[in-house]
Motif scaffolding. Structure first.
Motif, mmCIF file in Angstrom:
data_model
loop_
_atom_site.group_PDB
_atom_site.id
_atom_site.type_symbol
_atom_site.label_atom_id
_atom_site.label_comp_id
_atom_site.label_asym_id
_atom_site.label_seq_id
_atom_site.Cartn_x
_atom_site.Cartn_y
_atom_site.Cartn_z
ATOM 1 N N GLU A 91 2.886 4.073 2.086
ATOM 2 C CA GLU A 91 3.250 2.935 1.242
ATOM 3 C C GLU A 91 3.032 1.606 1.964
ATOM 4 O O GLU A 91 2.841 0.568 1.315
ATOM 5 C CB GLU A 91 4.683 3.086 0.754
ATOM 6 N N GLY A 151 5.045 4.690 -6.049
ATOM 7 C CA GLY A 151 4.975 4.894 -4.610
ATOM 8 C C GLY A 151 4.212 6.165 -4.289
ATOM 9 O O GLY A 151 3.695 6.851 -5.169
ATOM 10 N N VAL A 170 1.305 -0.213 -1.048
ATOM 11 C CA VAL A 170 2.112 -1.172 -1.797
ATOM 12 C C VAL A 170 1.503 -2.577 -1.809
ATOM 13 O O VAL A 170 1.440 -3.215 -2.866
ATOM 14 C CB VAL A 170 3.570 -1.192 -1.289
ATOM 15 N N ARG A 191 5.594 9.170 3.924
ATOM 16 C CA ARG A 191 5.594 8.339 2.724
ATOM 17 C C ARG A 191 5.696 6.864 3.098
ATOM 18 O O ARG A 191 5.004 6.024 2.515
ATOM 19 C CB ARG A 191 6.744 8.734 1.797
#
Length: 225
Positions: free
Chosen positions: A106, A93, A110, A102
């Motif tokens: 992500e 991550g 991701v 964050r």
């Protein structure tokens, strides 16, 4: 100004990433990955730490041989070793960020990582996470030289190369023999990417000559021979 591609050294981390941040300063994703430009001192320290233990990454620099200035960079991940030890490791991550920052980063990263895993899994391949050229030195051949470095390695190993392109990078990659995958799609929603409209990320692959013209989709179905 003649250019040459050389391995980047620890002392090059800061100037190499000066090029990276200059090249991508107008790309919306940069604000997600490094809000406000990020903490460059922390970034340099973290990159040095990473380079010291990364077994698969090879960062190269393109230099102006008249001045010694670094005008371009590319980070190549070469997964050539047999077995899972040499396979692409799905990242943990955006660990350099916290909280909402964050989460936002992500939201972009991701899905890219999941697509990478879907396409290649534990199979051997070459991956180009990053290629950047100083805006003042673009369209002078530096990008082609940086790409050719990785293409030559992949050809010697008989491995396919995978990358996620920007729209600006498409012409160069296409000229260098990359095919755009059309049977899979990666869409960044506008609210996630920070753009006015949804954005499709071009996913591109260059096959080795040993594939004898086989498309990547067929190559993958045959088990990456």
């Amino acid at each position: 100004m003649p250019f040459a591609v050389l391995p980047a050294q620890i002392c090059d981390v800061e100037p190499v990433y000066d090029v990276y941040f200059a090249a991508f300063k107008n790309e919306p994703i940069i604000e997600f990955l490094f809000p406000g430009g990020g903490d460059r001192k922390a970034h340099t320290a973290g990159t040095v730490q990473w380079w010291n233990h990364d077994r698969n990454g090879y960062t190269v620099k393109c230099v102006d041989t008249d001045t010694g200035k670094i005008v371009g960079m590319a980070s190549w991940d070469i997964f050539w070793r047999p077995g899972e030890e040499g396979a692409w490791p799905k990242p943990d991550g955006a660990v350099w960020l916290e909280g909402e920052q964050r989460t936002k980063a992500e939201g972009v990263l991701v899905p890219l990582w999941e697509m990478h895993e879907k396409l290649f899994g534990k199979n051997r391949h070459v991956y180009l996470p990053t290629m950047a050229v100083d805006p003042d030195c673009q369209r002078r051949g530096a990008g082609r030289l940086l790409m050719q470095w990785g293409i030559d390695i992949a050809e010697k190993l008989g491995l396919a190369i995978y990358l996620e392109s920007t729209e600006a990078g498409l012409p160069l990659y296409s000229r260098m023999g990359f095919e755009r995958l059309t049977y899979v799609h990666m869409i960044h929603k506008a609210e996630v990417a920070g753009t006015e409209e949804d954005v499709e990320v071009p996913l591109m692959v260059k096959m080795p000559s040993k594939a004898k013209g086989m498309a990547f989709e067929d190559w993958a179905k045959r088990g990456y021979p």
